[in-house]
Write an enzyme that holds these catalytic residues in place. Sequence first.
Site, PDB file in Angstrom:
ATOM      1  N   ASN A   9       0.895  -1.458   0.163  1.00 29.20           N
ATOM      2  CA  ASN A   9       0.020  -0.085  -0.142  1.00 29.20           C
ATOM      3  C   ASN A   9       1.263   1.203  -0.076  1.00 29.20           C
ATOM      4  O   ASN A   9       1.561   1.268   0.999  1.00 29.20           O
ATOM      5  CB  ASN A   9      -1.085  -0.057   1.057  1.00 29.20           C
ATOM      6  N   LYS A  11       0.387   3.650   0.246  1.00 31.48           N
ATOM      7  CA  LYS A  11      -0.470   5.553   0.428  1.00 31.48           C
ATOM      8  C   LYS A  11      -1.077   6.830  -0.538  1.00 31.48           C
ATOM      9  O   LYS A  11      -0.522   6.387  -1.955  1.00 31.48           O
ATOM     10  CB  LYS A  11      -0.344   5.305   1.802  1.00 31.48           C
ATOM     11  N   HIS A  95      -9.745   0.999   5.086  1.00 33.30           N
ATOM     12  CA  HIS A  95      -8.437   0.931   5.482  1.00 33.30           C
ATOM     13  C   HIS A  95      -8.711   1.376   6.659  1.00 33.30           C
ATOM     14  O   HIS A  95      -9.492   2.877   6.374  1.00 33.30           O
ATOM     15  CB  HIS A  95      -7.577   1.359   4.416  1.00 33.30           C
ATOM     16  N   GLU A  97      -7.436   4.506   7.876  1.00 30.84           N
ATOM     17  CA  GLU A  97      -6.956   4.892   7.582  1.00 30.84           C
ATOM     18  C   GLU A  97      -8.393   6.308   6.573  1.00 30.84           C
ATOM     19  O   GLU A  97      -8.751   7.429   6.857  1.00 30.84           O
ATOM     20  CB  GLU A  97      -5.300   5.636   6.266  1.00 30.84           C
ATOM     21  N   GLU A 167      -5.642  -5.288  10.372  1.00 29.40           N
ATOM     22  CA  GLU A 167      -4.384  -4.674  10.615  1.00 29.40           C
ATOM     23  C   GLU A 167      -5.162  -4.029  12.139  1.00 29.40           C
ATOM     24  O   GLU A 167      -5.551  -2.825  11.989  1.00 29.40           O
ATOM     25  CB  GLU A 167      -4.517  -3.707   9.320  1.00 29.40           C
ATOM     26  N   GLY A 173       2.102   1.936  10.312  1.00 30.16           N
ATOM     27  CA  GLY A 173       2.433   3.554  10.927  1.00 30.16           C
ATOM     28  C   GLY A 173       3.591   3.578  11.481  1.00 30.16           C
ATOM     29  O   GLY A 173       4.594   4.806  12.317  1.00 30.16           O
ATOM     30  N   SER A 212       3.195  -2.271  10.615  1.00 33.95           N
ATOM     31  CA  SER A 212       4.408  -2.738  10.363  1.00 33.95           C
ATOM     32  C   SER A 212       5.036  -3.569  10.098  1.00 33.95           C
ATOM     33  O   SER A 212       6.217  -3.870  11.034  1.00 33.95           O
ATOM     34  CB  SER A 212       5.025  -1.773  11.941  1.00 33.95           C
TER      35      SER A 212
HETATM   36  C1  PEP Z   1      -1.286  -0.034   5.801  1.00 35.45           C
HETATM   37  O1  PEP Z   1      -0.904   1.152   5.800  1.00 35.45           O
HETATM   38  O2  PEP Z   1      -1.555  -1.025   5.395  1.00 35.45           O
HETATM   39  C2  PEP Z   1       0.138  -0.227   7.368  1.00 35.45           C
HETATM   40  C3  PEP Z   1       0.427  -1.720   7.106  1.00 35.45           C
HETATM   41  O3  PEP Z   1       1.187   0.028   6.954  1.00 35.45           O
HETATM   42  P1  PEP Z   1       2.392   0.383   7.738  1.00 35.45           P
HETATM   43  O4  PEP Z   1       3.031  -1.248   6.883  1.00 35.45           O
HETATM   44  O5  PEP Z   1       3.267   1.803   7.557  1.00 35.45           O
HETATM   45  O6  PEP Z   1       2.409   0.311   8.809  1.00 35.45           O
END
Ligand code: PEP
Length: 251
Positions: A9, A11, A95, A97, A167, A173, A212
């Site tokens: 992703n 983003k 997601h 976000e 997630e 992040g 992460s």
């Molecule tokens: C994501 O944006 O779906 C995500 C898992 O981000 P990160 O790997 O940076 O934590």
Amino acid sequence: MRRSMVAGNWKMHGTRASVAELIDGLNRQALPADVEVAVFPVSVHLGQVVEGLKDLAVSVGAQDCAVEAGQGALTGEVSSEQLRDAGCELVLIGHSERRLILGDSEEQVVRKFAAAQVAGLVPLLCVGETLEQREAGETLKVVAGQLDSVIDALGVAVLANAVVAYEPVWAIGTGLTATPQQAQDVHAAIRAQVAAKDPQVAGGLRILYGGSVKAANAAELFGMPDIDGGLVGGASLNADEFGAICRAAGN
Ligand code: PEP
């Protein structure tokens, strides 16, 4: 046997120039044939990425789609049919976000999921709890509720053509990662929830972990029985790191 998947992703990152570099880097990776690899750039870079990765076995997806599949008066939105037409095969739905910063409601998540499938896109449904919810012992209830929104509205069979990503919001992040066992516990609960309605769909459902993920922790996470790969944010912006994560998902 479920085929592992690693999804990147990107983003709201990238310019045409930096995306070109990332494409070059991906084209230099030795990607495992037994892993499905997908990347999710911003909409304005979709054409560039589809073209740039055409010689690689990497699918391209979008980060969101409109609640309607077709065309119409929805200023600023991009529909699933338009994404399909642009060369997308998948789309992220729900997601965190989008749920927490941009206000996507459960109803919108369900409509977007349905719109994706109408257009022939595979929805990658994201679910996960906040830190407050985990600390309150509500993780499984929250995740089950997010999944049930889709199952109750559309039926469990829609998951035969979908992917789920667990997630935990507190791990996205932040550099914090769920332990392999913490993630496995939630993945197993998701699979059991689906199995209660349809064991065959549950057995084939790919459930990715996101939060992460990096090359250093990927193999341990992907080694858990109900973790079928990863949804990778930050680390997917580095082609070498992403390539290493993809290889960690291979057998
Ligand atoms: C994501 O944006 O779906 C995500 C898992 O981000 P990160 O790997 O940076 O934590």
